[in-house]
Design a protein around this motif. Structure first.
Motif, PDB file in Angstrom:
ATOM      1  N   VAL A 249      11.549   3.587  -5.815  1.00 22.67           N
ATOM      2  CA  VAL A 249      10.232   4.394  -5.750  1.00 22.67           C
ATOM      3  C   VAL A 249       9.336   3.806  -4.840  1.00 22.67           C
ATOM      4  CG1 VAL A 249       8.301   5.200  -7.232  1.00 22.67           C
ATOM      5  CG2 VAL A 249      10.721   4.976  -8.179  1.00 22.67           C
ATOM      6  N   ARG A 250       9.208   2.796  -4.690  1.00 20.40           N
ATOM      7  CA  ARG A 250       8.308   1.957  -3.710  1.00 20.40           C
ATOM      8  C   ARG A 250       8.736   2.085  -2.574  1.00 20.40           C
ATOM      9  NH1 ARG A 250       8.767  -1.472   0.654  1.00 20.40           N
ATOM     10  NH2 ARG A 250       6.671  -2.477   0.740  1.00 20.40           N
ATOM     11  N   GLN A 251      10.010   1.885  -2.248  1.00 20.25           N
ATOM     12  CA  GLN A 251      10.600   2.062  -0.810  1.00 20.25           C
ATOM     13  C   GLN A 251      10.369   3.452  -0.292  1.00 20.25           C
ATOM     14  OE1 GLN A 251      11.560  -0.443   1.082  1.00 20.25           O
ATOM     15  NE2 GLN A 251      12.238   0.708   2.604  1.00 20.25           N
ATOM     16  N   ALA A 252      10.707   4.424  -1.250  1.00 23.15           N
ATOM     17  CA  ALA A 252      10.595   5.865  -0.796  1.00 23.15           C
ATOM     18  C   ALA A 252       9.109   6.215  -0.455  1.00 23.15           C
ATOM     19  CB  ALA A 252      11.093   6.861  -1.793  1.00 23.15           C
ATOM     20  N   ALA A 253       8.134   5.686  -1.026  1.00 24.28           N
ATOM     21  CA  ALA A 253       6.759   5.970  -0.852  1.00 24.28           C
ATOM     22  C   ALA A 253       6.239   5.269   0.360  1.00 24.28           C
ATOM     23  CB  ALA A 253       5.989   5.398  -2.042  1.00 24.28           C
ATOM     24  N   PHE A 254       6.825   4.037   0.561  1.00 24.62           N
ATOM     25  CA  PHE A 254       6.535   3.247   1.680  1.00 24.62           C
ATOM     26  C   PHE A 254       7.127   4.172   3.187  1.00 24.62           C
ATOM     27  CE2 PHE A 254       7.757   0.255   5.229  1.00 24.62           C
ATOM     28  CZ  PHE A 254       6.623  -0.329   5.282  1.00 24.62           C
ATOM     29  N   GLU A 255       8.181   4.652   2.979  1.00 28.46           N
ATOM     30  CA  GLU A 255       8.702   5.189   4.284  1.00 28.46           C
ATOM     31  C   GLU A 255       8.128   6.470   4.621  1.00 28.46           C
ATOM     32  OE1 GLU A 255      13.111   5.592   3.374  1.00 28.46           O
ATOM     33  OE2 GLU A 255      13.383   3.436   3.812  1.00 28.46           O
ATOM     34  N   ARG A 256       7.681   7.346   3.585  1.00 28.53           N
ATOM     35  CA  ARG A 256       6.916   8.408   3.619  1.00 28.53           C
ATOM     36  C   ARG A 256       5.748   8.283   4.187  1.00 28.53           C
ATOM     37  NH1 ARG A 256       8.545   9.766  -1.621  1.00 28.53           N
ATOM     38  NH2 ARG A 256       6.459   8.970  -2.562  1.00 28.53           N
ATOM     39  N   CYS A 257       5.058   7.245   3.942  1.00 20.58           N
ATOM     40  CA  CYS A 257       3.525   6.939   4.502  1.00 20.58           C
ATOM     41  C   CYS A 257       3.990   6.269   6.073  1.00 20.58           C
ATOM     42  CB  CYS A 257       3.204   5.650   3.662  1.00 20.58           C
ATOM     43  SG  CYS A 257       1.837   5.177   4.256  1.00 20.58           S
ATOM     44  N   LEU A 258       4.899   5.688   6.358  1.00 21.89           N
ATOM     45  CA  LEU A 258       5.327   5.233   7.418  1.00 21.89           C
ATOM     46  C   LEU A 258       5.582   6.246   8.581  1.00 21.89           C
ATOM     47  CD1 LEU A 258       5.603   2.628   9.066  1.00 21.89           C
ATOM     48  CD2 LEU A 258       8.061   2.577   8.488  1.00 21.89           C
ATOM     49  N   ALA A 259       6.196   7.333   7.977  1.00 24.45           N
ATOM     50  CA  ALA A 259       6.624   8.718   8.703  1.00 24.45           C
ATOM     51  C   ALA A 259       5.824   9.560   8.957  1.00 24.45           C
ATOM     52  CB  ALA A 259       7.737   9.415   8.151  1.00 24.45           C
ATOM     53  N   GLY A 260       4.272   9.383   8.325  1.00 30.47           N
ATOM     54  CA  GLY A 260       3.161  10.042   8.555  1.00 30.47           C
ATOM     55  C   GLY A 260       3.202  11.282   7.685  1.00 30.47           C
ATOM     56  N   GLN A 261       4.012  11.011   6.463  1.00 32.28           N
ATOM     57  CA  GLN A 261       4.079  12.462   5.482  1.00 32.28           C
ATOM     58  C   GLN A 261       3.113  12.256   4.199  1.00 32.28           C
ATOM     59  OE1 GLN A 261       8.362  12.440   4.714  1.00 32.28           O
ATOM     60  NE2 GLN A 261       8.892  12.860   6.664  1.00 32.28           N
ATOM     61  N   GLY A 262       2.075  11.517   4.319  1.00 32.88           N
ATOM     62  CA  GLY A 262       1.322  11.482   3.246  1.00 32.88           C
ATOM     63  C   GLY A 262       0.751   9.780   3.077  1.00 32.88           C
ATOM     64  N   GLN A 263      -0.072   9.584   2.122  1.00 32.91           N
ATOM     65  CA  GLN A 263      -0.450   8.426   1.863  1.00 32.91           C
ATOM     66  C   GLN A 263       0.440   7.715   0.794  1.00 32.91           C
ATOM     67  OE1 GLN A 263      -4.522   8.610  -0.079  1.00 32.91           O
ATOM     68  NE2 GLN A 263      -5.321   8.906   1.955  1.00 32.91           N
ATOM     69  N   TYR A 264       0.554   6.451   1.026  1.00 33.89           N
ATOM     70  CA  TYR A 264       1.288   5.548   0.113  1.00 33.89           C
ATOM     71  C   TYR A 264       0.925   5.673  -1.337  1.00 33.89           C
ATOM     72  CZ  TYR A 264       3.714   1.548  -2.044  1.00 33.89           C
ATOM     73  OH  TYR A 264       4.551   0.898  -3.030  1.00 33.89           O
ATOM     74  N   ASP A 265       1.939   6.229  -2.345  1.00 31.10           N
ATOM     75  CA  ASP A 265       1.364   6.614  -3.602  1.00 31.10           C
ATOM     76  C   ASP A 265       2.339   6.326  -4.463  1.00 31.10           C
ATOM     77  OD1 ASP A 265       0.179   7.105  -5.925  1.00 31.10           O
ATOM     78  OD2 ASP A 265      -0.069   9.641  -5.532  1.00 31.10           O
ATOM     79  N   ALA A 266       2.555   5.119  -5.284  1.00 30.26           N
ATOM     80  CA  ALA A 266       3.779   4.720  -6.180  1.00 30.26           C
ATOM     81  C   ALA A 266       3.235   4.259  -7.433  1.00 30.26           C
ATOM     82  CB  ALA A 266       4.550   3.875  -5.460  1.00 30.26           C
ATOM     83  N   GLU A 267       3.847   4.752  -8.361  1.00 27.74           N
ATOM     84  CA  GLU A 267       3.484   3.883  -9.845  1.00 27.74           C
ATOM     85  C   GLU A 267       4.615   3.042 -10.189  1.00 27.74           C
ATOM     86  OE1 GLU A 267       1.985   5.960 -13.930  1.00 27.74           O
ATOM     87  OE2 GLU A 267       1.212   6.507 -12.252  1.00 27.74           O
TER      88      GLU A 267
END
Length: 267
Positions: A249-267
């Motif tokens: 979950v953390r890795q997927a949120a990180f990659e979305r943020c890195l790709a400019g697809q939104g802020q990093y948001d993980a719980e």
């Protein structure tokens, strides 16, 4: 009578020839002396021209050095213990507010300008550098005669004679007041931020992609009950705290943020 007259004329002629030879030798000597004087005069003029050029170059170098020191807010000093002389550059005198002084301040006069806490440290470092023959460095606060405060970073070194006695103390000081003010402002802002965070449930952090290290606010560790030694901020130390099931979950949120697809948001 004619024979006597002829002898007289011959004698007189010989005398005139001898006088002319002596006169010619004297004239030749005078001419040679004049030529030597002319050569010496040319050499003197050449030496004077070279001395004037060297002096002009020295003035130009001194002007360039003063310009560079003024631009960098760097002053220099030189205390010659053997000769009993001392020198402080114009910039150095201006930095400590003694530009009106016609001589370099004595060691006691200099120490009186230092903050009381820095004075003891300055004296200790001075003695240590002299005894151990190591470079001298002190960053201290100076109170100018007009009451303004300046911060100086001083680098210096001792020179020693054949008997091993300190002969000179030579160095330079940089005005780091602006840097110190910025550092004080940064510490003040960080202190205010830390105090405000302590009243919330937030724990700020940053991740440096290039180094793969984390910056963790003190409150972040405090909330989780860890010390800085236990979680120094390396990627392994931080991500090792996550439950294995949460790592994807953390890795997927990180990659979305890195790709400019939104802020990093993980719980």
């Amino acid at each position: 009578t004619n024979r006597g007259l002829a002898i007289f004329i011959i004698w007189l002629t010989a005398l005139m020839c001898l006088w002319r030879k002596q006169k010619a030798r004297q004239e030749a000597q005078v001419l040679a002396q004049a030529q030597r004087a002319l050569v010496a005069s040319e050499e003197i003029r050449g030496a004077l021209a070279r001395a004037e050029a060297a002096e002009a170059q020295a003035r130009q170098n001194a002007d360039r050095l003063e310009l560079a020191q003024r631009a960098g807010r760097i002053g220099s000093f030189d205390y010659d213990f053997r000769a009993g002389t001392s020198y402080l550059s114009k910039i150095m005198l201006e930095m400590v507010g003694l530009e009106g002084l016609k001589r370099a301040p004595s060691r006691d006069e200099w120490l009186r300008l230092l903050d009381s806490a820095d004075r003891a440290r300055w004296i200790e470092e001075y003695g240590r550098a002299m005894r151990q023959r190591t470079p001298f460095f002190v960053e201290c606060k100076v109170t100018r005669p007009d009451g303004t405060i300046r911060w100086l970073a001083t680098h210096a070194a001792f020179q020693y004679d054949e008997q091993g006695r300190a002969r000179r103390f030579v160095g330079a000081a940089m005005d780091v007041t602006r840097s110190q003010e910025l550092e004080d402002a940064r510490r003040l802002a960080e202190g205010r931020l830390a105090r405000s965070i302590r009243g919330t449930s937030d724990g700020p952090w940053e991740y440096e992609i290039a180094t793969q290290n984390y910056w963790l606010a003190p409150h972040w560790r405090a909330m989780l009950g860890y010390t800085e030694q236990e979680v120094p901020g390396t990627r392994e130390s931080v991500e090792g705290l996550l439950h294995p099931e949460d790592l994807p979950v953390r890795q997927a949120a990180f990659e979305r943020c890195l790709a400019g697809q939104g802020q990093y948001d993980a719980e």
